[in-house]
Design an enzyme around this catalytic site. Structure first.
Site, PDB file in Angstrom:
ATOM      1  CG  HIS A 142     -61.006  16.116  91.132  1.00  0.00           C
ATOM      2  ND1 HIS A 142     -62.103  17.119  90.940  1.00  0.00           N
ATOM      3  CD2 HIS A 142     -60.983  15.147  90.267  1.00  0.00           C
ATOM      4  CE1 HIS A 142     -62.444  16.437  89.962  1.00  0.00           C
ATOM      5  NE2 HIS A 142     -61.987  15.356  89.566  1.00  0.00           N
ATOM      6  CG  ASP A 162     -57.904   9.056  86.054  1.00  0.00           C
ATOM      7  OD1 ASP A 162     -58.650   8.111  85.649  1.00  0.00           O
ATOM      8  OD2 ASP A 162     -58.007  10.063  85.883  1.00  0.00           O
TER       9      ASP A 162
HETATM   10  N1  ACO Z   1     -48.814  16.700  91.742  1.00  0.00           N
HETATM   11  C1  ACO Z   1     -48.194  17.846  92.248  1.00  0.00           C
HETATM   12  N2  ACO Z   1     -48.709  18.967  92.515  1.00  0.00           N
HETATM   13  C2  ACO Z   1     -50.067  19.316  92.181  1.00  0.00           C
HETATM   14  C3  ACO Z   1     -50.563  18.092  91.577  1.00  0.00           C
HETATM   15  C4  ACO Z   1     -50.322  16.869  91.513  1.00  0.00           C
HETATM   16  N3  ACO Z   1     -50.890  15.971  90.814  1.00  0.00           N
HETATM   17  N4  ACO Z   1     -52.013  18.728  91.500  1.00  0.00           N
HETATM   18  C5  ACO Z   1     -51.837  19.839  91.981  1.00  0.00           C
HETATM   19  N5  ACO Z   1     -50.889  20.120  92.324  1.00  0.00           N
HETATM   20  C6  ACO Z   1     -50.452  21.445  92.723  1.00  0.00           C
HETATM   21  C7  ACO Z   1     -50.346  22.575  91.636  1.00  0.00           C
HETATM   22  O1  ACO Z   1     -49.213  22.662  91.218  1.00  0.00           O
HETATM   23  C8  ACO Z   1     -50.645  23.927  92.515  1.00  0.00           C
HETATM   24  O2  ACO Z   1     -49.692  24.121  93.405  1.00  0.00           O
HETATM   25  P1  ACO Z   1     -49.451  25.887  93.711  1.00  0.00           P
HETATM   26  O3  ACO Z   1     -50.481  26.272  94.425  1.00  0.00           O
HETATM   27  O4  ACO Z   1     -48.074  25.877  94.419  1.00  0.00           O
HETATM   28  O5  ACO Z   1     -49.164  26.539  92.440  1.00  0.00           O
HETATM   29  C9  ACO Z   1     -51.687  23.508  93.446  1.00  0.00           C
HETATM   30  O6  ACO Z   1     -51.222  21.975  93.575  1.00  0.00           O
HETATM   31  C10 ACO Z   1     -53.250  23.503  93.024  1.00  0.00           C
HETATM   32  O7  ACO Z   1     -53.493  22.871  91.929  1.00  0.00           O
HETATM   33  P2  ACO Z   1     -54.114  23.442  90.607  1.00  0.00           P
HETATM   34  O8  ACO Z   1     -53.068  23.392  89.529  1.00  0.00           O
HETATM   35  O9  ACO Z   1     -54.868  24.942  90.965  1.00  0.00           O
HETATM   36  O10 ACO Z   1     -55.307  22.433  90.321  1.00  0.00           O
HETATM   37  P3  ACO Z   1     -56.090  22.401  89.111  1.00  0.00           P
HETATM   38  O11 ACO Z   1     -57.366  22.458  89.557  1.00  0.00           O
HETATM   39  O12 ACO Z   1     -55.819  23.325  88.066  1.00  0.00           O
HETATM   40  O13 ACO Z   1     -55.884  21.034  88.334  1.00  0.00           O
HETATM   41  C11 ACO Z   1     -55.634  18.542  88.078  1.00  0.00           C
HETATM   42  C12 ACO Z   1     -56.535  19.979  88.641  1.00  0.00           C
HETATM   43  C13 ACO Z   1     -55.617  18.973  86.601  1.00  0.00           C
HETATM   44  C14 ACO Z   1     -56.393  17.297  88.272  1.00  0.00           C
HETATM   45  C15 ACO Z   1     -54.426  18.644  88.591  1.00  0.00           C
HETATM   46  O14 ACO Z   1     -54.469  18.410  90.099  1.00  0.00           O
HETATM   47  C16 ACO Z   1     -53.447  17.574  88.260  1.00  0.00           C
HETATM   48  O15 ACO Z   1     -52.771  17.795  87.369  1.00  0.00           O
HETATM   49  N6  ACO Z   1     -53.476  16.475  88.799  1.00  0.00           N
HETATM   50  C17 ACO Z   1     -52.586  15.227  88.177  1.00  0.00           C
HETATM   51  C18 ACO Z   1     -53.488  14.542  86.700  1.00  0.00           C
HETATM   52  C19 ACO Z   1     -54.509  13.670  87.044  1.00  0.00           C
HETATM   53  O16 ACO Z   1     -54.371  12.927  88.064  1.00  0.00           O
HETATM   54  N7  ACO Z   1     -55.845  14.170  86.489  1.00  0.00           N
HETATM   55  C20 ACO Z   1     -57.108  13.548  86.498  1.00  0.00           C
HETATM   56  C21 ACO Z   1     -57.896  14.316  87.371  1.00  0.00           C
HETATM   57  S1  ACO Z   1     -59.590  13.399  87.777  1.00  0.00           S
HETATM   58  C22 ACO Z   1     -60.278  13.166  86.041  1.00  0.00           C
HETATM   59  O17 ACO Z   1     -60.112  13.876  85.172  1.00  0.00           O
HETATM   60  C23 ACO Z   1     -60.831  11.896  86.097  1.00  0.00           C
END
Ligand code: ACO
Length: 431
Positions: A308, A365
């Site tokens: 998140h 979720d």
């Molecule tokens: N699985 C694997 N790796 C992940 C995940 C994941 N679900 N989420 C983040 N990461 C990794 C990223 O690749 C990044 O790695 P790095 O530092 O090596 O590059 C690190 O964790 C930080 O993540 P960000 O991309 O900076 O996170 P951001 O804040 O941009 O994105 C998001 C948040 C979109 C929710 C992301 O965690 C994601 O895509 N999760 C899966 C989709 C999801 O569950 N969405 C629902 C969100 S809640 C809502 O809207 C109700």
């Protein structure tokens, strides 16, 4: 006296005021930055940008705190219901008896769509995604209302009626979009049913027989709505505020929120979680292989329902939903193998250094889709359920900027990195 932030640029020092929120959140007010210095800030994805001040929802993502109008989500989940919480979010206080009766009355009064809207539903192909239908139909509803069509801030006489219309009718449109996608006759709302019961009725009753409304099903779905009711400046709410800032009407702004919510990184994640769990189940993996793939940036996979932008701790909504998931599945005597896989995945990820170091925890979720499956709600409706739940938050944010005399159109800037001055080349001279 508030603190000042100092910035040194091109040999000069500039001062900017700081702002502190009621929970100690701090910001540097850079509204005069460009005028003073010629520079703008660059913050891809807005991770450090406060787009507004707001009184609606407080989140402390490091501590896993979520409060609507100051009241912890855990307390509301235990003691309240979706409609009461909707009122709280939109109007700022828990309603007294007269206020809730009035609000419920307005919701009932405005639950029917304009009859001519039925023809619009007929134009969608069977199998059309209900999120596309939902956003289109919320927007189309403006065409059936003079005041929405000629919306003028400051002159809207009965904003409360539009609030009730939107909250009530989003549920009717959502149910119709499901019925349409499955080729089923449309079912009208019934006065005797409360909000969530009525939604289940419109979704699952037939013209011959009413759907049996089980209290545990109503309770679980109402809880899902309540937990999604607001979440401060997320992607869809920021979209609603962005559209609203142009003084577009309430329905047009909410319809844009539905579009933003549809994406798999936002409200579409609940559907993506179930698809992921189904894939894991089909391949006979216990989740370990998928966790390994989710860590590999080249695999194109992510652990959906994890991570998140704001929570760097367990999402408090996920804790509540996980418990509700266990309860409702046991009451309905459903044994879903996907729940075991989800629990296994969660345990594996929470002790894996990749997820621990990045502070990636289950979000709302991760378990909500499993509950919705158990309630018989089809997967393509999951983001729609999220949209119904989020409507009070979108409306409250809309109302907040509408009532702010200083609100101005949202218009970010950019740093241009394209070609410098270039000339038009006639077609025959091009390579
Ligand atoms: N699985 C694997 N790796 C992940 C995940 C994941 N679900 N989420 C983040 N990461 C990794 C990223 O690749 C990044 O790695 P790095 O530092 O090596 O590059 C690190 O964790 C930080 O993540 P960000 O991309 O900076 O996170 P951001 O804040 O941009 O994105 C998001 C948040 C979109 C929710 C992301 O965690 C994601 O895509 N999760 C899966 C989709 C999801 O569950 N969405 C629902 C969100 S809640 C809502 O809207 C109700």
């Amino acid at each position: 006296m508030s603190k000042e932030a100092k910035l040194e640029l091109d040999g000069k020092t500039f001062s900017f005021p700081t702002v502190e929120g009621s929970e100690g959140e701090k910001a540097v007010d850079i509204s005069s930055l460009r005028a003073d210095t010629g520079y703008i800030t660059l913050d891809d994805g807005y991770g450090n940008t406060g787009s507004c001040v707001s009184k609606i929802t407080f989140i402390d993502g490091d501590k896993g705190i979520l409060r609507y109008r100051g009241i912890p989500i855990e307390e509301l989940a235990e003691k309240s219901n979706f409609i009461e919480v909707a009122y709280l979010i939109i109007y700022g206080n828990l309603p007294n008896r007269a206020q809730i009766e009035n609000f419920s009355g307005l919701l009932t009064e405005h639950s029917f769509l304009h009859e001519d809207m039925k023809f619009h539903f007929e134009g969608f192909p069977a199998g059309g995604h209900p999120m596309a239908i939902l956003s289109a139909m919320i927007n189309a509803a403006s065409c059936f209302d003079e005041e929405l069509m000629h919306w003028q801030w400051g002159k809207v006489k009965q904003f409360d009626v539009y609030v009730a219309k939107l909250i009530s009718q989003v549920r009717t449109i959502a149910a119709y979009s499901y019925r349409k996608a499955h080729g089923l006759p449309l079912i009208y709302p019934k006065k005797a049913y409360k909000y969530t019961e009525n939604f289940l009725h419109m979704l699952f009753s037939s013209p011959y027989e009413d759907y049996e409304i089980k209290p545990e099903v109503v309770k679980a779905l109402d809880l899902i709505f309540l937990l999604h009711a607001d979440h401060e400046q997320n992607c869809s709410t920021s979209t609603v505020r962005m559209v609203a800032s142009s003084q577009a009407n309430l329905f047009a702004s909410a319809s844009a929120g539905v579009c933003a919510l549809w994406g798999p990184l936002h409200g579409g994640a609940n559907q993506a979680v179930i698809e992921m769990l189904q894939e894991i189940h089909k391949t006979g993996d216990d989740g370990s292989k998928f966790v390994a793939a989710a860590k590999d940036k080249n695999s194109g996979k992510k652990l959906m329902g994890f991570g998140h932008r704001v929570y760097k701790n367990y999402d408090p909504r996920a804790k509540i939903i996980k418990q509700a998931c266990d309860e409702v599945l046991s009451k309905l005597q459903i044994n879903d193998p996907l729940l075991d896989i989800a629990k296994h995945l969660e345990a594996a990820a929470l002790k894996d250094s990749y997820f621990v170091e990045r502070k990636l925890y289950p979000n709302v979720d991760f378990y909500s889709g499993i509950i919705m499956r158990a309630l018989g709600i089809p997967m393509e409706m999951f983001p729609v359920i999220f949209a119904i739940g989020r409507m009070p938050g979108w409306i409250a944010n809309y109302k907040e900027i509408m009532e702010d005399p200083k609100s101005r159109i949202n218009r970010p800037r950019q740093i241009y990195i394209g070609r410098t001055l270039n000339s038009y080349v006639p077609l025959d001279d091009r390579k």
